[in-house]
Design a protein around this motif. Structure first.
Motif, PDB file in Angstrom:
ATOM      1  N   UNK A 191       0.831  -1.209   0.000  1.00 24.76           N
ATOM      2  CA  UNK A 191       0.000   0.000   0.000  1.00 24.76           C
ATOM      3  C   UNK A 191       0.860   1.251   0.000  1.00 24.76           C
ATOM      4  N   UNK A 192       1.925   1.244   0.799  1.00 24.58           N
ATOM      5  CA  UNK A 192       2.823   2.412   0.844  1.00 24.58           C
ATOM      6  C   UNK A 192       3.445   2.654  -0.523  1.00 24.58           C
ATOM      7  N   UNK A 193       3.862   1.582  -1.205  1.00 26.43           N
ATOM      8  CA  UNK A 193       4.450   1.758  -2.536  1.00 26.43           C
ATOM      9  C   UNK A 193       3.427   2.317  -3.522  1.00 26.43           C
ATOM     10  N   UNK A 194       2.191   1.819  -3.472  1.00 25.82           N
ATOM     11  CA  UNK A 194       1.146   2.323  -4.369  1.00 25.82           C
ATOM     12  C   UNK A 194       0.944   3.818  -4.165  1.00 25.82           C
ATOM     13  N   UNK A 195       0.892   4.246  -2.909  1.00 26.53           N
ATOM     14  CA  UNK A 195       0.706   5.670  -2.598  1.00 26.53           C
ATOM     15  C   UNK A 195       1.856   6.507  -3.147  1.00 26.53           C
ATOM     16  N   UNK A 196       3.084   6.030  -2.965  1.00 24.37           N
ATOM     17  CA  UNK A 196       4.253   6.775  -3.456  1.00 24.37           C
ATOM     18  C   UNK A 196       4.293   6.819  -4.981  1.00 24.37           C
ATOM     19  N   UNK A 197       3.869   5.751  -5.631  1.00 23.56           N
ATOM     20  CA  UNK A 197       3.814   5.747  -7.096  1.00 23.56           C
ATOM     21  C   UNK A 197       2.746   6.716  -7.594  1.00 23.56           C
ATOM     22  N   UNK A 198       1.617   6.757  -6.917  1.00 19.71           N
ATOM     23  CA  UNK A 198       0.569   7.717  -7.277  1.00 19.71           C
ATOM     24  C   UNK A 198       1.054   9.147  -7.076  1.00 19.71           C
ATOM     25  N   UNK A 199       1.887   9.367  -6.051  1.00 21.77           N
ATOM     26  CA  UNK A 199       2.449  10.698  -5.802  1.00 21.77           C
ATOM     27  C   UNK A 199       3.374  11.132  -6.934  1.00 21.77           C
ATOM     28  N   UNK A 200       3.910  10.169  -7.676  1.00 23.66           N
ATOM     29  CA  UNK A 200       4.764  10.474  -8.831  1.00 23.66           C
ATOM     30  C   UNK A 200       3.982  10.552 -10.126  1.00 23.66           C
ATOM     31  N   UNK A 201       2.644  10.716  -9.995  1.00 21.29           N
ATOM     32  CA  UNK A 201       1.741  10.871 -11.152  1.00 21.29           C
ATOM     33  C   UNK A 201       1.693   9.631 -12.037  1.00 21.29           C
ATOM     34  N   UNK A 202       1.890   8.472 -11.440  1.00 22.06           N
ATOM     35  CA  UNK A 202       1.701   7.221 -12.161  1.00 22.06           C
ATOM     36  C   UNK A 202       0.215   6.876 -12.101  1.00 22.06           C
ATOM     37  N   UNK A 203      -0.409   6.496 -13.216  1.00 20.87           N
ATOM     38  CA  UNK A 203      -1.832   6.135 -13.196  1.00 20.87           C
ATOM     39  C   UNK A 203      -2.117   5.022 -12.191  1.00 20.87           C
ATOM     40  N   UNK A 204      -3.347   5.001 -11.665  1.00 23.61           N
ATOM     41  CA  UNK A 204      -3.708   4.027 -10.634  1.00 23.61           C
ATOM     42  C   UNK A 204      -3.508   2.595 -11.116  1.00 23.61           C
ATOM     43  N   UNK A 205      -3.951   2.287 -12.342  1.00 19.98           N
ATOM     44  CA  UNK A 205      -3.806   0.929 -12.859  1.00 19.98           C
ATOM     45  C   UNK A 205      -2.334   0.546 -12.946  1.00 19.98           C
TER      46      UNK A 205
END
Length: 490
Positions: A191-205
């Motif tokens: 979950x932490x990695x998903x949040x950090x990836x989203x913070x880098x403007x990576x699409x949710x999928x």
């Protein structure tokens, strides 16, 4: 042999897989993809068969290590056979062998692919493909232990048969709580990695699929160029989390309960980070002239070292074009692997620590024959049984590796391709060099070679012996026998 318990475990695994198949079904609904119906049909089949196999509960839930190994091996085979059905019946991977190869590669967190155009797949197929990494990373049987209680201490035999590393123990008094704790840490880091990836403007999928691949140290990308096209920030997030998921989860347990001294004293983890830092420094220096400055060289080196030693298999550069020194280091890291008790593959750092200390001990015994020395790890003596098991594992690994390379050689491909193809599959890494490099795939192998590599992937993920035990003639004689012993065989 407690065959009824093996049947019950297999049925439970099928029910779990059927439930997990609902995630790509939901994805198909969101993206309005017709391929979702094939996942729904497979889910229904898995649940129906699972319910039929678990309808009658075993009279006794006690079983021993032999049954644990058999149940584990068959569980992973069942997972792969049913998990590949949506790929095959939807026509997205029209060959059953190729569909099975892709699925085994997913569940074993190998990441070796037969697909030439990943981006042509539907969203639901891409998600299931990456989700198999996440399922296989911690292990479906660990998940099973977290939700289904087994009596008589039998649960640790399942954990030992599935978990990577030379030994498995309890973090807390009850194995069920240990399994829950491991999955809690696993989910939390994901979950932490998903949040950090989203913070880098990576699409949710993209974030979900990438996090699933990172957490399971699998490496299936959803882009044809893996992660090369993403920003430097995203690549660094993935690099850091690849390293974190390669750490022995016992260290996270100690940190979680503020036992910092125990966490910092873990010798295997210290050597793991030492190997990473050393490899990154040497490779960065070696490829500096090919990169746009020192930071770019360090970024590429760190990403590929983390990807290879944790056996994830993501790519941020075509390392097949790097100098021979860098490629040699990466090949060596393929065999070292991550820590025991992590989601990574390979021989494991802990085994190399024990092997090296055993060599030093033997050398000392030649020089000082009367001195009695014991191999110690984390300041504690290592039991002779553990040292023996480590030596036997290494010998078995080399025999299986050698026969696999020989089997592939009949195709006539070059030695580097065959050698690194086997190294990449038995160590659950994914890409190798030459014809199986980071920009290539495994499609060009014959059906025979693909089944050899599939066997290697399963054997590597299950630490060799559970799968080898399943193939033993005595085991099959016991399984096919109608004899009902008065007491269970040990």
């Amino acid at each position: 042999m407690n065959k009824s318990m093996i049947r019950y475990i297999l049925g439970s695994v099928l029910k779990i897989e059927g439930t997990l198949l609902l995630l790509p079904c939901l994805t198909a609904v969101i993206y309005q993809e017709s391929e979702g119906i094939y996942f729904l049909l497979t889910a229904a089949l898995c649940v129906a068969l699972g319910m039929a196999m678990t309808f009658r509960k075993p009279k006794t839930s006690i079983f021993y290590l032999k049954e644990g190994c058999i149940a584990t091996s068959l569980s992973w085979i069942f997972l792969s056979l049913f998990g590949c059905l949506p790929f095959y019946i939807s026509g997205e991977i029209p060959s059953f062998t190729n569909a099975l190869f892709e699925t085994i590669s997913g569940f074993t967190t190998t990441g070796a692919s037969i697909l030439e155009d990943v981006e042509a797949l539907s969203h639901c197929t891409l998600l299931w493909r990456s989700f198999t990494h996440w399922i296989g990373g911690m292990g479906v049987l660990v998940f099973l232990l977290a939700i289904i209680p087994l009596s008589g201490g039998s649960n640790i035999n399942l954990m030992r048969a599935e978990s990577p590393g030379p030994s498995v123990g309890k973090l807390v008094p009850k194995m069920r709580y240990t399994a829950r704790l491991l999955y809690g840490i696993y989910i939390g880091l994901t979950v932490i990695e998903i949040v950090l990836l989203l913070a880098g403007h990576m699409p949710l999928f993209d974030s979900l699929c990438t996090a699933f691949g990172t957490a399971g140290t699998g490496g299936f990308g959803i882009k044809n160029d893996s992660l090369i096209g993403y920003s430097s920030y995203i690549q660094w997030v993935v690099t850091i989390f690849m390293v974190l998921f390669g750490v022995n989860f016992n260290a996270y347990y100690f940190l979680l309960f503020r036992q910092f001294k125990k966490a910092l004293s873990m010798e295997e983890v210290r050597y793991y980070f030492l190997i990473i830092f050393t490899a990154v420094a040497v490779i960065a220096f070696n490829i500096h002239s090919m990169c746009a400055g020192a930071f770019d060289a360090i970024s590429k080196a760190a990403f590929q070292v983390a990807s290879i030693i944790t056996t994830t298999g993501f790519s941020s550069a075509n390392f097949d074009l790097w100098p021979q020194t860098s490629k040699t280091i990466l090949v060596l890291l393929m065999f070292v692997g991550a820590c025991a008790g992590s989601t990574g593959g390979g021989i494991k750092v802990s085994r190399f620590v024990i092997l090296c200390k055993t060599v030093v001990k033997e050398l000392s015994s030649y020089i000082h024959p009367k001195i009695i020395r014991k191999v110690k790890v984390d300041g504690k003596p290592v039991e002779h049984e553990v040292v023996r098991a480590t030596n036997v594992y290494f010998i078995t690994f080399m025999i299986l590796f050698s026969f696999s390379v020989l089997a592939l050689s009949f195709e006539g491909k070059d030695l580097v391709t065959n050698f690194t193809a086997v190294a990449a599959t038995i160590n659950n890494i994914g890409p190798g060099l030459e014809l199986v490099g980071p920009t290539q795939n495994f499609m060009h192998f014959t059906v025979f070679s693909k089944y050899v590599l599939m066997f290697d992937m399963l054997a590597g993920r299950l630490e060799l012996f559970p799968l080898l035990i399943l193939l033993h003639p005595t085991v099959w004689k016991d399984m096919l026998s109608q004899r009902r012993p008065k007491k269970l065989d040990r």
